[in-house]
Design an enzyme around this catalytic site. Structure first.
Site, PDB file in Angstrom:
ATOM      1  N   LYS A  76       0.873  -1.175   0.000  1.00 37.80           N
ATOM      2  CA  LYS A  76       0.000   0.000   0.000  1.00 37.80           C
ATOM      3  C   LYS A  76       0.904   1.217   0.000  1.00 37.80           C
ATOM      4  O   LYS A  76       1.827   1.316   0.812  1.00 37.80           O
ATOM      5  CB  LYS A  76      -0.911   0.030   1.234  1.00 37.80           C
ATOM      6  N   SER A 208      -5.840  11.320  16.991  1.00 38.78           N
ATOM      7  CA  SER A 208      -4.446  11.590  16.628  1.00 38.78           C
ATOM      8  C   SER A 208      -3.718  12.253  17.791  1.00 38.78           C
ATOM      9  O   SER A 208      -2.857  13.106  17.590  1.00 38.78           O
ATOM     10  CB  SER A 208      -4.389  12.437  15.358  1.00 38.78           C
TER      11      SER A 208
HETATM   12  P1  NAD Z   1      -9.345  12.577  11.740  1.00 37.47           P
HETATM   13  O1  NAD Z   1      -8.362  13.650  11.413  1.00 37.47           O
HETATM   14  O2  NAD Z   1     -10.562  12.459  10.931  1.00 37.47           O
HETATM   15  O3  NAD Z   1      -9.779  12.691  13.268  1.00 37.47           O
HETATM   16  C1  NAD Z   1      -8.825  12.947  14.272  1.00 37.47           C
HETATM   17  C2  NAD Z   1      -9.414  12.641  15.621  1.00 37.47           C
HETATM   18  O4  NAD Z   1      -8.435  12.921  16.616  1.00 37.47           O
HETATM   19  C3  NAD Z   1     -10.621  13.497  15.963  1.00 37.47           C
HETATM   20  O5  NAD Z   1     -11.448  12.762  16.831  1.00 37.47           O
HETATM   21  C4  NAD Z   1      -9.977  14.684  16.675  1.00 37.47           C
HETATM   22  O6  NAD Z   1     -10.887  15.368  17.503  1.00 37.47           O
HETATM   23  C5  NAD Z   1      -8.943  13.954  17.476  1.00 37.47           C
HETATM   24  N1  NAD Z   1      -7.824  14.809  17.883  1.00 37.47           N
HETATM   25  C6  NAD Z   1      -7.139  15.674  17.108  1.00 37.47           C
HETATM   26  N2  NAD Z   1      -6.182  16.270  17.859  1.00 37.47           N
HETATM   27  C7  NAD Z   1      -6.277  15.776  19.108  1.00 37.47           C
HETATM   28  C8  NAD Z   1      -5.574  15.981  20.315  1.00 37.47           C
HETATM   29  N3  NAD Z   1      -4.558  16.828  20.391  1.00 37.47           N
HETATM   30  N4  NAD Z   1      -5.953  15.282  21.409  1.00 37.47           N
HETATM   31  C9  NAD Z   1      -6.985  14.408  21.336  1.00 37.47           C
HETATM   32  N5  NAD Z   1      -7.673  14.163  20.225  1.00 37.47           N
HETATM   33  C10 NAD Z   1      -7.334  14.830  19.117  1.00 37.47           C
HETATM   34  O7  NAD Z   1      -8.490  11.221  11.723  1.00 37.47           O
HETATM   35  P2  NAD Z   1      -8.995   9.730  11.505  1.00 37.47           P
HETATM   36  O8  NAD Z   1      -8.888   9.384  10.063  1.00 37.47           O
HETATM   37  O9  NAD Z   1     -10.275   9.505  12.226  1.00 37.47           O
HETATM   38  O10 NAD Z   1      -7.820   8.936  12.245  1.00 37.47           O
HETATM   39  C11 NAD Z   1      -7.687   8.980  13.655  1.00 37.47           C
HETATM   40  C12 NAD Z   1      -6.349   8.366  14.034  1.00 37.47           C
HETATM   41  O11 NAD Z   1      -6.300   7.003  13.628  1.00 37.47           O
HETATM   42  C13 NAD Z   1      -5.147   9.047  13.366  1.00 37.47           C
HETATM   43  O12 NAD Z   1      -4.141   9.196  14.335  1.00 37.47           O
HETATM   44  C14 NAD Z   1      -4.706   8.047  12.310  1.00 37.47           C
HETATM   45  O13 NAD Z   1      -3.331   8.134  12.033  1.00 37.47           O
HETATM   46  C15 NAD Z   1      -5.062   6.744  13.009  1.00 37.47           C
HETATM   47  N6  NAD Z   1      -5.252   5.604  12.117  1.00 37.47           N
HETATM   48  C16 NAD Z   1      -4.839   4.395  12.574  1.00 37.47           C
HETATM   49  C17 NAD Z   1      -5.007   3.275  11.785  1.00 37.47           C
HETATM   50  C18 NAD Z   1      -4.583   1.926  12.297  1.00 37.47           C
HETATM   51  O14 NAD Z   1      -4.576   0.963  11.531  1.00 37.47           O
HETATM   52  N7  NAD Z   1      -4.293   1.794  13.557  1.00 37.47           N
HETATM   53  C19 NAD Z   1      -5.601   3.382  10.521  1.00 37.47           C
HETATM   54  C20 NAD Z   1      -6.051   4.638  10.102  1.00 37.47           C
HETATM   55  C21 NAD Z   1      -5.887   5.748  10.922  1.00 37.47           C
END
Ligand code: NAD
Length: 330
Positions: A76, A208
């Protein structure tokens, strides 16, 4: 790949077709199978490459691997472009490229954006299916961004949940999550983080954040917590010492200790690498998983390339079966 398929050329599977052919149950099965293969050592991820490219503030990289059981080879490629939203595009962009493991020949190009969300939700759902208490009733959501609604939909299919409690750093994002809970027929309550810990039997963190949002003392005995947001060095969603009192599972140990939630607990000596079990071992029956109703189980879902390849391979097969793939000569 059969000769007949090779004659057709390369399969192009668009984002729209992925959404059409891969549902939650297909993603769940694909992810469960590949976690099992990883724990058996028949599927392996290759080292991840992730770099700031010095343009458009973008982070770009590859996740790659080979599943010998499923005969899936590929990568990917993609990353994060923070300015995309202003252009009407998703900030996270990815494409999966699949190769024929027998010849190395390019096999399919598959849109990776929707599949990333659905495979990430499948990952926490697999952990809930195998590790949460059977009688779990309250689901706690920490986070309300793009991934959160996928997480919610997949999680509620694993247990007879009666209620969703949620907290988000940006409270204005919660109504979108509430609307999905309502659509699923579940009461939704916006709560403090402490209240969330007191009520929830299963918690998903999908933010995040770069510092702990969930304190160890807020978590009640018997809780299953799936930490899904931490996928980079420095990110953190829960107290490191929560991992010391929990039984810790992950998709892949190497990622868990380097870029996952366990990075902090391992670095500060609170747990050792050997304390972390691949969830695939539970799926395969070589680890008992949860052994008591009071045990806190924690799944560190870091997100591995093999998950992407597994769902992309299913998407390519189903798209071809349903006549929805476009083939090009290459
Ligand atoms: P998004 O940008 O749509 O949402 C971000 C989320 O984090 C929101 O709920 C926001 O309010 C919150 N947030 C932002 N800054 C913050 C802070 N300082 N403290 C607390 N919360 C905070 O992102 P998304 O697409 O929903 O992804 C969320 C997370 O999941 C990201 O960190 C992304 O990298 C991670 N992710 C992980 C996987 C995995 O396989 N584990 C896959 C995809 C995404």
């Amino acid at each position: 790949m059969s000769e007949a398929n090779q004659d057709k050329g390369i399969a192009l599977v668009s984002e729209a077709v992925c959404e059409q052919v891969v549902g939650r149950s297909e993603a769940f099965t694909a992810v469960e199978n590949v976690f099992a293969a990883m724990a058996k050592g028949t599927a392996y991820n290759f080292p991840v490459v992730r770099e700031a490219i010095g343009h458009a503030d973008a982070l770009y990289g590859f996740k790659s691997g080979f599943d010998r059981d499923g005969m899936v080879l590929g990568l990917k490629s993609g990353g994060y472009w923070p300015g995309n939203m202003d252009k009407g595009l998703t900030n996270h962009q990815s494409t999966v490229i699949l190769f024929d493991p027998d010849t190395g020949k390019l096999k399919s190009l598959v849109g990776g954006n929707y599949l990333t969300a659905v495979r990430t939700a499948a990952s926490s759902a697999v952990s809930i299916a195998h590790l949460a208490r059977i009688d779990a009733k309250v689901l706690g959501m920490v986070g309300a961004g793009h991934q959160s609604t996928f997480q919610l939909r997949a999680a509620v299919e694993q247990r007879d949940f009666e209620k969703v409690v949620a907290w988000n750093f940006h409270p204005d994002m919660l109504p979108k999550l509430a609307a999905v809970a309502e659509e699923l027929g579940l009461p939704f309550e916006s709560v403090t983080r402490e209240e969330l810990g007191a009520q929830a039997d299963v918690i998903i963190t999908i933010t995040s954040a770069f510092e702990s949002l969930v304190k160890k003392d807020w978590i009640k005995p018997g809780t299953h917590i799936a930490c899904m947001g931490t996928d980079t060095k420095g990110k953190q969603e829960v107290d490191a010492d929560l991992l010391a009192v929990a039984t810790v599972f992950t998709d892949e140990v190497a990622q868990s200790i380097s870029i996952g939630e366990a990075q902090h607990a391992v670095a500060s000596g609170l747990i050792k690498v050997e304390d972390i079990t691949p969830v695939g071992a539970v799926i395969n029956g070589t680890h008992p998983g949860r052994t008591s109703d009071d045990e806190i189980t924690l799944f560190d879902g870091t997100g591995v390339g093999l998950q992407d390849l597994a769902v992309a391979s299913v998407a390519a097969d189903l798209a071809e079966e349903k006549g929805l793939a476009n083939f090009i000569n290459f």
